[in-house]
Design a protein around this motif. Structure first.
Motif, PDB file in Angstrom:
ATOM      1  N   ARG A   1      -7.066   1.901   7.458  1.00 34.76           N
ATOM      2  CA  ARG A   1      -7.608   2.844   6.469  1.00 34.76           C
ATOM      3  C   ARG A   1      -6.552   3.151   5.407  1.00 34.76           C
ATOM      4  O   ARG A   1      -6.841   3.152   4.218  1.00 34.76           O
ATOM      5  CB  ARG A   1      -8.035   4.120   7.194  1.00 34.76           C
ATOM      6  CG  ARG A   1      -9.204   4.803   6.544  1.00 34.76           C
ATOM      7  CD  ARG A   1      -9.658   5.976   7.378  1.00 34.76           C
ATOM      8  NE  ARG A   1     -10.684   5.622   8.338  1.00 34.76           N
ATOM      9  CZ  ARG A   1     -10.860   6.237   9.502  1.00 34.76           C
ATOM     10  NH1 ARG A   1     -10.061   7.216   9.850  1.00 34.76           N
ATOM     11  NH2 ARG A   1     -11.828   5.872  10.300  1.00 34.76           N
ATOM     12  N   THR A   2      -5.312   3.373   5.861  1.00 34.37           N
ATOM     13  CA  THR A   2      -4.223   3.632   4.920  1.00 34.37           C
ATOM     14  C   THR A   2      -4.045   2.434   3.993  1.00 34.37           C
ATOM     15  O   THR A   2      -3.916   2.577   2.775  1.00 34.37           O
ATOM     16  CB  THR A   2      -2.910   3.865   5.695  1.00 34.37           C
ATOM     17  OG1 THR A   2      -3.132   4.895   6.655  1.00 34.37           O
ATOM     18  CG2 THR A   2      -1.792   4.266   4.766  1.00 34.37           C
ATOM     19  N   LEU A   3      -4.077   1.250   4.611  1.00 35.31           N
ATOM     20  CA  LEU A   3      -3.887   0.027   3.839  1.00 35.31           C
ATOM     21  C   LEU A   3      -5.005  -0.139   2.812  1.00 35.31           C
ATOM     22  O   LEU A   3      -4.758  -0.537   1.671  1.00 35.31           O
ATOM     23  CB  LEU A   3      -3.838  -1.170   4.799  1.00 35.31           C
ATOM     24  CG  LEU A   3      -3.532  -2.536   4.196  1.00 35.31           C
ATOM     25  CD1 LEU A   3      -2.251  -2.496   3.391  1.00 35.31           C
ATOM     26  CD2 LEU A   3      -3.416  -3.585   5.295  1.00 35.31           C
ATOM     27  N   ALA A   4      -6.229   0.184   3.232  1.00 38.33           N
ATOM     28  CA  ALA A   4      -7.363   0.072   2.316  1.00 38.33           C
ATOM     29  C   ALA A   4      -7.156   0.995   1.120  1.00 38.33           C
ATOM     30  O   ALA A   4      -7.435   0.618  -0.026  1.00 38.33           O
ATOM     31  CB  ALA A   4      -8.667   0.414   3.037  1.00 38.33           C
ATOM     32  N   GLY A   5      -6.629   2.191   1.388  1.00 36.92           N
ATOM     33  CA  GLY A   5      -6.354   3.130   0.311  1.00 36.92           C
ATOM     34  C   GLY A   5      -5.297   2.588  -0.635  1.00 36.92           C
ATOM     35  O   GLY A   5      -5.458   2.611  -1.859  1.00 36.92           O
TER      36      GLY A   5
ATOM     37  N   ALA B   1       0.437  -3.343   1.036  1.00 36.39           N
ATOM     38  CA  ALA B   1      -0.713  -3.675   0.203  1.00 36.39           C
ATOM     39  C   ALA B   1      -0.349  -4.761  -0.792  1.00 36.39           C
ATOM     40  O   ALA B   1      -1.111  -5.712  -1.015  1.00 36.39           O
ATOM     41  CB  ALA B   1      -1.223  -2.430  -0.510  1.00 36.39           C
ATOM     42  N   ALA B   2       0.852  -4.633  -1.396  1.00 33.56           N
ATOM     43  CA  ALA B   2       1.292  -5.635  -2.360  1.00 33.56           C
ATOM     44  C   ALA B   2       1.485  -6.977  -1.666  1.00 33.56           C
ATOM     45  O   ALA B   2       1.137  -8.029  -2.200  1.00 33.56           O
ATOM     46  CB  ALA B   2       2.579  -5.183  -3.028  1.00 33.56           C
ATOM     47  N   ASP B   3       2.021  -6.904  -0.430  1.00 30.24           N
ATOM     48  CA  ASP B   3       2.219  -8.119   0.355  1.00 30.24           C
ATOM     49  C   ASP B   3       0.872  -8.780   0.630  1.00 30.24           C
ATOM     50  O   ASP B   3       0.708  -9.996   0.518  1.00 30.24           O
ATOM     51  CB  ASP B   3       2.922  -7.751   1.669  1.00 30.24           C
ATOM     52  CG  ASP B   3       3.394  -8.984   2.420  1.00 30.24           C
ATOM     53  OD1 ASP B   3       3.317 -10.088   1.848  1.00 30.24           O
ATOM     54  OD2 ASP B   3       3.836  -8.836   3.570  1.00 30.24           O
ATOM     55  N   LEU B   4      -0.099  -7.931   0.987  1.00 35.54           N
ATOM     56  CA  LEU B   4      -1.435  -8.450   1.270  1.00 35.54           C
ATOM     57  C   LEU B   4      -2.027  -9.084   0.022  1.00 35.54           C
ATOM     58  O   LEU B   4      -2.737 -10.075   0.087  1.00 35.54           O
ATOM     59  CB  LEU B   4      -2.325  -7.308   1.766  1.00 35.54           C
ATOM     60  CG  LEU B   4      -3.745  -7.668   2.159  1.00 35.54           C
ATOM     61  CD1 LEU B   4      -3.741  -8.704   3.273  1.00 35.54           C
ATOM     62  CD2 LEU B   4      -4.498  -6.433   2.607  1.00 35.54           C
ATOM     63  N   HIS B   5      -1.698  -8.507  -1.125  1.00 36.19           N
ATOM     64  CA  HIS B   5      -2.207  -9.046  -2.381  1.00 36.19           C
ATOM     65  C   HIS B   5      -1.623 -10.413  -2.643  1.00 36.19           C
ATOM     66  O   HIS B   5      -2.300 -11.325  -3.096  1.00 36.19           O
ATOM     67  CB  HIS B   5      -1.859  -8.096  -3.512  1.00 36.19           C
ATOM     68  CG  HIS B   5      -2.900  -8.054  -4.547  1.00 36.19           C
ATOM     69  ND1 HIS B   5      -3.142  -9.127  -5.361  1.00 36.19           N
ATOM     70  CD2 HIS B   5      -3.797  -7.114  -4.862  1.00 36.19           C
ATOM     71  CE1 HIS B   5      -4.146  -8.836  -6.151  1.00 36.19           C
ATOM     72  NE2 HIS B   5      -4.571  -7.621  -5.871  1.00 36.19           N
ATOM     73  N   GLY B   6      -0.339 -10.558  -2.362  1.00 38.44           N
ATOM     74  CA  GLY B   6       0.296 -11.868  -2.442  1.00 38.44           C
ATOM     75  C   GLY B   6       0.737 -12.253  -3.837  1.00 38.44           C
ATOM     76  O   GLY B   6       1.460 -13.220  -4.017  1.00 38.44           O
ATOM     77  N   ARG B   7       0.301 -11.519  -4.876  1.00 33.95           N
ATOM     78  CA  ARG B   7       0.708 -11.848  -6.240  1.00 33.95           C
ATOM     79  C   ARG B   7       1.190 -10.590  -6.924  1.00 33.95           C
ATOM     80  O   ARG B   7       1.095  -9.502  -6.361  1.00 33.95           O
ATOM     81  CB  ARG B   7      -0.460 -12.457  -7.019  1.00 33.95           C
ATOM     82  CG  ARG B   7      -0.599 -13.944  -6.809  1.00 33.95           C
ATOM     83  CD  ARG B   7      -1.932 -14.409  -7.312  1.00 33.95           C
ATOM     84  NE  ARG B   7      -3.007 -13.811  -6.516  1.00 33.95           N
ATOM     85  CZ  ARG B   7      -4.274 -14.097  -6.663  1.00 33.95           C
ATOM     86  NH1 ARG B   7      -4.667 -14.933  -7.569  1.00 33.95           N
ATOM     87  NH2 ARG B   7      -5.177 -13.523  -5.903  1.00 33.95           N
TER      88      ARG B   7
END
Ligand SMILES: [Zn+2]
Ligand SMILES: [Zn+2]
Length: 625
Positions: free
Chosen positions: A373-377, A416-422
């Protein structure tokens, strides 16, 4: 009026509160000198019945009460049957397997104290007397025959042997026997805790089942188990009581013990792996109150250990809301985050978001719902290039130029940025940037003359190799004042730039660009190697400026004014070579240092290639001669 077909016995005995109905019949028959209790049954029209059936037959109460001259409710309390035919023990509903009148068992010590049959001796899971701790006997110690109801007295066997025995040594009373006795002697409406929720019968059912599951013995009827292995039956009761004694904490301890054996069980994961036969038993359980109590306690236990992976719908749906919320599978997390397995899994592993599961063989990977949930935010709070362009209200080219000019906020970091990857930026920071630029704008007014949007303004100066970044940098420096075109325009698109001001900016920037030297050109003018100038520039000894439209360090140039100032302030040793008092040596710099002049920079100071001195220091040295 028809004569009462049922006679009354001449003599009565009072029923004991904890007596059994067949036991009372035996005593009543004895008191009235009947040969066997069956005579008594015949006398009230129950001639075909057995003592066992009478004990469990609600229809027998009325004729028996009439014959014995006792209140019906007294007999009802002692009966093993309720009015509806269900099984009772001392007024408590219990499962049929748990009471037997068929098998007579006695405590010799109790009989010695008072020769009547205690109802609780019919409890099949009871193996010892709760008062004396001695094993309940079902055979005559003399003749060895099974005890039964065909007898003249409770005090002696048919063979004449006295069954009562004075207490020589009392045995230990298991906690379970004490507890069962206490519960059965508590009126049903006065029960507390688990027994109030599931009844004494539920407690007994649970006691036996958990005992069998805990000891990993097949779940059989209590009497069958006791016949096959009395010692094991006693251990089952002990183990079951251990799980119940302090509900639900004791049950959680029981679950801990089951889980400790998980490595020995077949299967890879799931509730059966963790808890053995418990889940299957629970699913098959038909006593709703018992099932509910166990499920609640199990759910409370599981909520504390969300890493127990299960796809068992039954338990998942029965976990309380907070427990259910504790974990999500990787697939669920992907759905929540709008991302793919391939992307989320390594990120989750890198940042320690996985709480359980190897992911192999279909075992679900679990993440804490709170972290997802935190990550989604966080994920919603960052913008990739496309979204950032939309927030800024600029096109691809302009965005790249603004980014190049170093005007964008710092990129987002973290999971979150890591998950975004770019490359991505915090949305809030982008919005703040836009708001800041817009805050510099004045109201549109005719005095400004024609006004153009950012894209057109950029085109006006593009001949100089400059872009949107230059325009915005000028805005932020206060050199260019935009006007507000509309309140609704998106991002920077709401701004307009007065044509005259943009033209003036272009002229000024062009002149500035012409008035600077490249570092290489500066090196030539200073008669040193370009690398030396780069080092001086990097150390800030030679001031440089970033020239719009140029890139990175190659774009750093030296203003003529700064070069002149540098010349006024600093000098290299080579300028002094051959001057009066100065040697022509290539090591002149070291000689100068030897004469007490401290260099600003150089090989022995900071590793730069060439010594540089303050001109004033050198001139002082020259004056010394
Ligand atoms: Zn006893
Ligand atoms: Zn005997």
């Amino acid at each position: 009026m028809a004569p009462d077909p049922i006679p009354r016995l001449p003599l009565r005995v009072r029923a004991h509160a904890d007596e059994s109905l067949p036991g009372l019949i035996v005593r009543m028959a004895e008191e009235n000198l009947l040969a066997t209790p069956y005579r008594l049954l015949e006398a009230c029209g129950l001639g075909r019945a057995t003592m066992t059936s009478v004990a469990a037959d609600p229809a027998a109460i009325v004729p028996l009460a009439r014959l014995m001259g006792l209140p019906e409710e007294d007999l009802r309390r002692l009966s093993y049957a309720a009015a509806d035919g269900s099984v009772r023990l001392l007024g408590h509903p219990v499962p049929g397997d748990f009471v037997t009148a068929d098998r007579m068992r006695i405590c010799p010590l109790c009989l010695a104290e008072a020769p009547y049959h205690r109802a609780i001796w019919g409890l099949t899971v009871l193996t010892v007397c709760p008062a004396h701790g001695v094993p309940l006997a079902d055979r005559c110690p003399d003749c060895g025959l099974r005890l039964d109801w065909r007898r003249r007295t409770m005090a002696a066997c048919r063979c004449g042997a006295v069954l009562g025995r004075a207490a020589s040594a009392l045995g230990p009373v298991p906690d379970a026997a004490t507890a069962a006795c206490r519960l059965l002697h508590t009126p049903p409406d006065a029960l507390a805790g688990l027994a109030r929720d599931i009844g004494v019968g539920g407690v007994l059912r649970l006691l036996h089942a958990l005992g069998c599951i805990g000891l990993n013995v097949p779940l059989r009827r209590p009497l069958a188990l006791a016949d096959a292995d009395p010692e094991l039956a006693a251990r089952v009761v002990d183990e079951g009581w251990r799980a119940l004694a302090d509900w639900p904490a004791s049950f959680h301890g029981f679950l801990d013990r089951l889980r400790a054996d998980a490595p020995l069980r077949r299967g890879r994961y799931g509730l059966a792996k963790q808890f053995g036969r418990l889940p299957a038993w629970l699913n098959a359980l038909t006593e709703h109150a018992v099932a509910r109590a166990v499920r609640e306690a199990l759910a409370a236990y599981l909520s504390g250990i969300p890493e127990i992976p299960t796809r068992a719908r039954d338990v998942r749906t029965r976990r309380p809301a907070e427990a259910d919320a504790a974990c999500v599978t990787l697939s669920d997390a992907c759905q929540l985050l709008g991302t793919s397995h391939r992307r989320l899994r390594p990120v989750a592993a890198r940042h320690g978001l996985l709480v359980a599961g190897s992911g192999g063989q279909g075992e679900p990977l679990l993440l804490r719902r709170s972290s997802v949930r935190t990550l989604a935010g966080e994920f919603a709070g960052i913008a990739d290039r496309r979204r950032a362009r939309a927030i800024l209200g600029v096109g691809r080219r302009a965005f790249a130029d603004i980014e190049h000019a170093g005007l964008l906020p710092s990129p987002a970091a973290g999971i979150a940025a890591d998950l975004h990857g770019r490359a991505c930026w915090p949305v809030v920071a982008l919005q703040t940037f836009v708001a800041h630029v817009r805050s510099t704008a004045t109201r549109a007014a005719r005095a400004h003359g024609p006004v153009v949007p950012l894209a057109a303004a950029t085109r006006m100066i593009s001949g100089l190799g400059l872009g949107s970044g230059t325009i915005l940098a000028a805005v932020l420096d206060g050199r260019l004042r935009p006007v507000r075109l509309s309140t609704r325009g998106k991002g920077l698109a709401a701004l307009g730039f007065p044509v005259a001001a943009v033209e003036a900016l272009g002229v000024a920037l062009g002149a500035e660009a012409r008035a600077t030297l490249s570092l290489a050109a500066a090196a030539a003018e200073l008669a040193v190697k370009p690398e030396v100038v780069y080092q001086w520039a990097r150390r800030g000894i030679l001031p440089t400026v970033a020239v719009p439209g140029q890139r990175a360090e190659r774009g750093r140039r030296v203003r003529r004014a700064d070069l002149e100032a540098f010349r006024r302030n600093y000098a290299t040793a080579s300028e002094l070579r051959g001057r009066p008092g100065m040697s022509p040596s290539r090591k002149l710099a070291l000689e100068i240092i030897g004469r007490g002049v401290v260099p600003v920079t150089g090989p022995s100071v900071d590793g730069t290639r060439q010594y540089l001195f303050r001109r004033a220091d050198l001139e002082a040295l020259l004056r010394q001669g």
